[in-house]
Design a protein around this motif. Structure first.
Motif, PDB file in Angstrom:
ATOM      1  N   VAL A 362       0.684  -1.191   0.176  1.00 53.73           N
ATOM      2  CA  VAL A 362      -0.098   0.267  -0.222  1.00 53.73           C
ATOM      3  C   VAL A 362       0.298   1.225   0.348  1.00 53.73           C
ATOM      4  O   VAL A 362       1.689   1.587   0.282  1.00 53.73           O
ATOM      5  CB  VAL A 362      -0.830   0.061   1.064  1.00 53.73           C
ATOM      6  N   TRP A 380      -4.889   8.841  -8.022  1.00 54.26           N
ATOM      7  CA  TRP A 380      -5.320   7.459  -7.344  1.00 54.26           C
ATOM      8  C   TRP A 380      -4.613   7.128  -5.605  1.00 54.26           C
ATOM      9  O   TRP A 380      -4.753   6.100  -4.952  1.00 54.26           O
ATOM     10  CB  TRP A 380      -4.805   6.189  -8.095  1.00 54.26           C
ATOM     11  N   ALA A 381      -3.275   7.540  -5.778  1.00 51.98           N
ATOM     12  CA  ALA A 381      -2.482   7.145  -4.703  1.00 51.98           C
ATOM     13  C   ALA A 381      -2.932   7.810  -3.625  1.00 51.98           C
ATOM     14  O   ALA A 381      -3.063   7.293  -2.054  1.00 51.98           O
ATOM     15  CB  ALA A 381      -0.707   7.981  -4.592  1.00 51.98           C
ATOM     16  N   GLN A 384      -6.210   6.076  -2.215  1.00 52.03           N
ATOM     17  CA  GLN A 384      -5.683   5.322  -1.449  1.00 52.03           C
ATOM     18  C   GLN A 384      -5.789   4.786  -0.342  1.00 52.03           C
ATOM     19  O   GLN A 384      -6.641   3.996   0.997  1.00 52.03           O
ATOM     20  CB  GLN A 384      -4.037   4.744  -1.794  1.00 52.03           C
ATOM     21  N   GLU A 385      -4.860   6.185   0.170  1.00 50.84           N
ATOM     22  CA  GLU A 385      -4.386   6.730   1.691  1.00 50.84           C
ATOM     23  C   GLU A 385      -6.104   7.241   2.219  1.00 50.84           C
ATOM     24  O   GLU A 385      -6.265   6.544   3.829  1.00 50.84           O
ATOM     25  CB  GLU A 385      -3.728   7.805   1.503  1.00 50.84           C
ATOM     26  N   ASP A 406      -6.516  -0.736  -8.928  1.00 55.08           N
ATOM     27  CA  ASP A 406      -4.792  -0.909  -8.424  1.00 55.08           C
ATOM     28  C   ASP A 406      -4.886  -0.453  -7.553  1.00 55.08           C
ATOM     29  O   ASP A 406      -4.109  -0.541  -6.543  1.00 55.08           O
ATOM     30  CB  ASP A 406      -4.071  -0.221  -9.763  1.00 55.08           C
ATOM     31  N   LEU A 407      -5.995  -0.294  -6.742  1.00 55.77           N
ATOM     32  CA  LEU A 407      -6.342  -0.070  -5.037  1.00 55.77           C
ATOM     33  C   LEU A 407      -6.183  -1.154  -4.911  1.00 55.77           C
ATOM     34  O   LEU A 407      -6.697  -2.296  -5.097  1.00 55.77           O
ATOM     35  CB  LEU A 407      -7.839   0.866  -5.082  1.00 55.77           C
TER      36      LEU A 407
END
Length: 573
Positions: A362, A380-381, A384-385, A406-407
């Motif tokens: 992650v 997207w990063a 994700q967080e 991709d998550l």
């Protein structure tokens, strides 16, 4: 599986419309989507009298079909929609075709002109003025598992048969109900007993289980590749139990991402052939000593454009209604029972514990540079967080879906998308269905600007019903997927620009939603913080991104598509 409710009338007779509505409520389809029209008003007047029945009016019939589809996927049961004849049912047929393509049991109900009008061949509105009232019924026969025009004399039998077909085959069914048939009285006795989903052939199941035990006993490791049909039948808990056995790995096709929590030691994440993110995860599937295909669909987008290396014929295949080991097919063995048999067989044998592989790290929270223009990678990063457990991620075809793939989804989360049919615009009405089906899970929708323009009207329904999803509109000024494949500057890749944050006000719902626009790293960070804090209202965040930027996976896929197209074009006829 579907939730069975015991709703049953006490009167000896009910109308056909009441009978149908009661059966839907018994099967858990207590929210029915659609629009009124003069040919379905008598039917609707009967259906809304049934206890537990809830009408969800949508902005158009296509959206009703998408909403019913999303509802069915999240309830693991059936969805239902009602339209009027001709103009209404034709508007819905694209959505029903998508349900057929992706194995979603939806009941398409059409209110039709009276039987006397049809018998006389009257030239009524909503017809083709040729006296033939079965044009559209015949069209639906192509995209449903069964299509039936009800008669009062056999209505109860035909309704039950259609619903059982939807449950058995996990496909849409069609019911055409004339206005006079809708109000015809029928016996209510059958409603005392809810419909029971089909069961496996016990003899075939026993033969299959014996062969399965023999096949599994010889292997020290078993790998499952889990497909979308597991979702359709609500078997995620069984997959989790299987994953807890020693010596078992579980990978998911992209349409069933997070069927097993991606933090689980047995999880291999999402498998897409050559486009699988982690090489070790791909190898664990392609080189598995024993591969079990559980409810899989071997289509282009789900196999990484057919780049899987495993031998499908050598795998054990568990389908919705059959199972296969080597060259022997066991007919009448349903997925529910074949997976349960696998669980028992694994519990009766012993193998070494697996070493976790294929767990993508992650990423850390991305650096926020004030004033820096957003990119797909940073967006997207940051998402994700930000994601929390218990989220229903809904992602439209294109940049949204392949970014979401991709998550690493948090525990107790799921991804809802439509990668086989891939109709852009599916997800806004599907989010309506998802929110109604799972009110305890917050929906987070990712949809491109081009896709959103097709079906954005249903955002009004979402807001006026008090639902509270978070909606990310990825504004990249047109059709980025098509730009990446071919002719990026072509005029047909452009769309008209909208002011997305003003759309809710036009819907009369500005007080039910918080809106923001994020063009830079810091604006996105502020918008995500607002979305996290806002729980009593919906949130819409317009995310402005470069037109030719795309997530990692989509970049790789479109490069492969472009290369294949160029190669095909170079071959002389």
């Amino acid at each position: 599986m579907t939730d069975q409710h015991t709703t049953a009338p006490t009167a000896p007779t009910v109308t056909v419309g009441q009978y149908l509505a009661t059966r839907l409520v018994q099967l858990g389809a207590d929210h029915v989507f659609g629009l009124p029209g003069d040919f379905n008003l008598s039917l609707l007047d009967q259906m809304v009298t049934v206890d537990g029945f809830t009408w969800v009016g949508t902005a158009n019939e296509l959206n009703a079909a998408y909403a019913a589809d999303g509802y069915a996927r999240l309830t693991r049961g059936i969805g239902a929609l009602v339209t009027t004849f001709g103009v209404g049912e034709l508007s819905a047929i694209n959505g029903v075709a998508g349900s057929y393509s992706e194995d979603v049991p939806v009941v398409k109900i059409t209110g039709m002109p009276s039987t006397s009008a049809k018998a006389a061949g009257l030239h009524l509105h909503h017809t083709l003025i040729d006296g033939d009232y079965e044009h559209f019924y015949r069209a639906y026969r192509e995209v449903t598992a069964s299509a039936t025009l009800l008669r009062a004399a056999s209505a109860t039998r035909d309704i039950d048969a259609a619903l059982m077909t939807a449950l058995r085959e996990s496909k849409p069914v069609y019911l055409g109900i004339s206005a006079d048939v809708a109000i015809a009285p029928v016996h209510a006795a059958n409603l005392r007993t809810p419909l029971v989903p089909a069961r496996s052939d016990l003899g075939e199941l026993e033969r299959f289980t014996e062969a399965l035990a023999e096949a599994v006993a010889a292997q020290s490791r078993v790998t499952l590749l889990v497909g979308p049909q597991v979702h359709r039948t609500g078997l995620e808990p069984l997959i989790r139990s299987i994953a807890d056995h020693d010596g078992v790995y579980v990978a998911a096709q992209n349409m069933s991402k997070a069927v097993l929590d991606e933090s689980h030691p047995a999880s291999l994440g999402t498998y897409m052939g050559a486009f699988t993110r982690i090489d070790e995860a791909r190898e664990a599937v392609d080189d598995a000593p024993l591969l079990v295909l559980a409810g899989t669909v071997m289509s282009d987008f789900l196999t990484g454009f057919f780049t899987q290396r495993f031998d499908e014929d050598a795998a054990i295949e568990l389908g919705l209604t059959t199972a296969r080991i080597a060259d022997t097919t066991y007919y009448g063995v349903r997925l529910t029972d074949s997976l349960a048999a696998l669980h028992r067989v694994l519990g009766d044998s012993h193998r070494p514990a697996v070493e976790p592989v294929g767990h993508p790290p992650v990423p850390e929270a991305p650096e926020v540079v004030p004033g820096r223009a957003l990119t797909q990678a940073h967006f997207w990063a940051a998402v994700q967080e930000w994601l929390q457990p218990g989220t229903t991620v809904v992602a439209d075809a294109g940049t949204s879906f392949y970014g979401a793939l991709d998550l690493v989804l948090p525990d107790d989360s799921a991804l809802l998308g439509q990668p086989v049919w891939s109709a852009i615009g599916y997800t806004i009405p599907a989010t309506l269905g998802a929110c109604v089906a799972q009110p305890d899970h917050r929906a987070v929708l990712f949809v491109g600007d081009g896709a959103a323009q097709l079906t954005v009207q249903e955002l009004a329904t979402i807001l006026h019903r008090g639902l509270t999803p978070v909606v990310f509109v990825l504004n990249n000024d047109g059709y980025t997927v098509e730009r990446k494949i071919q002719s990026p500057e072509a005029v047909y890749q452009d769309i008209t620009p909208w002011n997305w944050t003003l759309v809710p006000a036009a819907f009369g719902a500005a007080d039910r939603i918080v809106t923001a626009t994020a063009r830079t790293d810091d604006e996105l960070a502020a918008a995500l913080a607002t979305a996290q804090e806002t729980t009593g209202k919906a949130v819409l965040i317009e995310v402005v991104l470069p037109a030719l930027d795309s997530p990692r996976l989509l970049t790789e896929l479109t490069q492969a598509i472009s290369a294949a197209a160029a190669k095909a074009a170079s071959v002389k006829p």
